[in-house]
Scaffold this active site. Structure first.
Site, short mmCIF file in Angstrom:
data_model
loop_
_atom_site.label_atom_id
_atom_site.label_comp_id
_atom_site.label_asym_id
_atom_site.label_seq_id
_atom_site.Cartn_x
_atom_site.Cartn_y
_atom_site.Cartn_z
N SER A 1 -4.61 -10.33 2.13
CA SER A 1 -4.22 -9.15 2.92
C SER A 1 -2.76 -9.24 3.34
CB SER A 1 -5.10 -9.04 4.17
OG SER A 1 -4.70 -7.95 4.97
N HIS B 1 3.46 3.04 7.35
CA HIS B 1 2.52 1.93 7.24
C HIS B 1 2.51 1.50 5.77
CE1 HIS B 1 -1.13 -0.51 7.50
NE2 HIS B 1 -1.60 0.16 6.45
N SER C 1 0.55 -1.31 3.12
CA SER C 1 -0.54 -2.27 3.00
C SER C 1 -0.92 -2.42 1.54
CB SER C 1 -1.75 -1.79 3.82
OG SER C 1 -2.89 -2.57 3.53
N ASP D 1 -1.19 -10.42 9.32
CA ASP D 1 -1.33 -11.06 8.00
C ASP D 1 -0.06 -11.76 7.55
OD1 ASP D 1 -3.96 -10.03 7.73
OD2 ASP D 1 -3.13 -8.11 7.07
N SER E 1 -10.32 -9.32 -17.66
CA SER E 1 -10.76 -7.92 -17.63
C SER E 1 -9.72 -6.96 -17.08
CB SER E 1 -12.06 -7.80 -16.82
OG SER E 1 -12.64 -6.53 -16.99
#
Length: 369
Positions: free
Chosen positions: A241, A231, A233, A283, A195
C-alpha cells in the site's frame, strides 16, 4: 491536443475556412466571425451547451477560436485537414508580437465547458508499448510474497487523464471548478510466467479550482493559476500500500514557443498508526524525502515537435527527486509519437523510494498543447 469529437471537428473546419478567407483579404484587423459563420458556430455549439453558458459567452468562444485558427491555417486544404489533425507549427501572437502558445488549448477548453457531453483531457494521455526499467525494485513484492518479486524489465506503460467541469464562473466570469482523474499503469504484458499482471496502477483524483489569467511577469504571460486538492494511491493493502494527500498550487506561464509550470504542494499529515500492519497508519511517512515538495515542468515547441522537461525535488542536501525528458512528434493525423526518459525516484508510487532509469517509446493521444 483534444480527444476527437464531431462538434469540435466541425467547428475547427468552420473556423479554419474562415481563416483561409480572412488571409486572402490581408486584413490587419483582429479576426472576427461574419454573421453567417457566427450563426453556424452558435447552432453547432449550443447543442451541447450547459444552462450556465450564455449566448454572449458562446460568441466569445467562437470569436476566440476563429482568431486562433486565423494564425494557424493558411488554405482551404489546411481547413479540411483540421478535421483530423491540429496544426501546431504556428501559434497566435499578442499585440506585442509574443507568440501565445496555449491560446488554442484555452479556447478549446472553453468550448468543452459549453458541452456537457465532453470529457476534457487533463494531463498527457499516452500508451508506451515498450517501457524498459533497469534496476527493478523487488523488495516490496518480496515482503508481500508476491509473484512480482521477479518482474520483467520490459513492460507496457500507459496514462489516462481527464477532467470534467463541475461549476463554471464561480467568481464572475472566472474560477472554474473541475474534477480530474489520472490513471498511470505499469503492465507486465509480456510476462507469461506470472499471467501478465498489472505491476502497479496509480490513481489520482483531484478537485481543481482554475483561474484563467493574462498577467505579464518579467516578459512571461501568466496563463492559468490553479488550487488543487489531490489524493494519490496505488489501491493496494498491506506491504504494497502507498498513498498520500496533498494541497497543490499550479501556475502556468508562456513566452513564444516556451511554456513552463510551477507546482508546489503541501502534504496533508497522516496518523503514524501502530506499525506497518496498521491499515489506518501512514504507508509511506518519508515520501517527501524522495518525491519532494514541488515540481517544475517546461515545454518547447519547434514546428511539430514538442520537447518537455519535468524536475521534482525538495531542495534539501540529499538531492533526491526526479528528472523526466519527453519528446513528442507527428506520426499520423490522430496520434503523435512519444519518447520518455525518466531518472530518479517515484516513477510510480511503489517505487517512491527506489532510484531507477526508465525509457519508454509509444504514442500520445493528447499532447500538452
Amino acid at each position: 491536443m483534444f480527444t476527437p469529437h464531431r462538434t469540435v471537428a466541425t467547428l475547427t473546419l468552420l473556423f479554419a475556412t474562415f481563416a483561409a478567407n480572412a488571409q486572402e483579404t490581408a486584413s490587419d484587423e483582429q479576426s472576427s466571425l461574419p454573421d453567417d459563420l457566427m450563426n453556424q458556430c452558435l447552432k453547432i455549439a449550443v447543442t451541447g451547451a450547459g444552462k450556465e453558458m450564455s449566448v454572449g459567452a458562446l460568441r466569445e468562444v467562437c470569436n476566440g477560436l476563429a482568431q486562433s485558427e486565423a494564425g494557424q491555417q493558411s488554405s482551404v486544404r489546411g481547413a479540411l485537414e483540421a478535421l483530423d489533425q491540429e496544426d501546431t507549427s504556428e501559434t497566435q501572437s499578442d499585440p506585442t508580437g509574443n507568440s501565445r502558445l496555449l491560446d488554442r488549448r484555452l479556447s478549446m477548453e472553453a468550448l468543452n465547458r459549453a458541452n456537457r457531453f465532453l470529457l476534457t483531457p487533463h494531463k498527457r494521455n499516452y500508451l508506451l508499448p515498450v517501457s524498459y526499467q533497469e534496476d527493478r525494485n523487488t523488495a516490496p513484492y518480496e515482503a508481500a510474497n508476491s509473484p512480482l518479486a521477479a518482474p520483467q524489465s520490459t513492460e507496457v506503460e500507459f496514462q489516462l487523464s481527464v477532467k470534467i467541469l463541475i461549476r463554471e464562473g464561480i467568481f464572475g466570469d472566472n474560477g472554474h471548478l473541475y474534477m480530474g482523474y489520472t490513471n498511470h499503469s505499469l503492465w507486465q504484458a509480456y510476462n507469461r510466467d506470472i499471467s501478465r499482471p498489472f505491476r502497479e496502477t496509480n490513481h489520482q483524483p483531484e478537485l481543481i479550482l482554475s483561474f484563467i489569467n493574462d498577467w505579464e511577469v518579467f516578459g512571461f504571460r501568466n496563463v492559468v493559476n490553479e488550487a488543487i486538492i489531490a489524493h494519490q494511491s496505488n489501491g493496494q493493502s498491506g506491504d504494497l500500500s502507498r498513498s498520500w494527500d496533498r494541497i497543490m498550487f499550479n501556475s502556468v506561464f508562456e513566452r513564444g514557443p516556451f511554456a513552463f509550470a510551477i507546482n508546489p504542494w503541501y502534504r496533508i499529515p497522516e496518523d503514524e498508526g501502530d506499525g506497518p500492519d496498521d491499515p489506518t497508519g501512514d504507508d509511506n511517512p518519508d515520501i517527501e524525502k524522495y518525491m519532494g515538495n514541488f515540481e517544475l515542468s517546461a515545454a518547447y515547441q519547434r514546428k511539430d515537435n514538442i520537447i518537455s522537461l519535468m524536475v521534482r525535488n525538495n531542495l534539501s542536501s540529499n538531492n533526491r527527486g526526479a528528472l523526466e525528458l519527453g519528446w513528442s512528434f507527428p506520426v499520423s493525423s490522430t496520434v503523435r509519437g512519444y519518447l520518455k526518459v525518466f531518472n530518479g525516484y517515484g516513477h510510480s508510487l511503489i517505487d517512491y523510494n527506489h532510484h531507477t532509469t526508465a525509457v519508454g517509446l509509444g504514442i500520445t493521444f493528447t499532447d500538452l498543447f
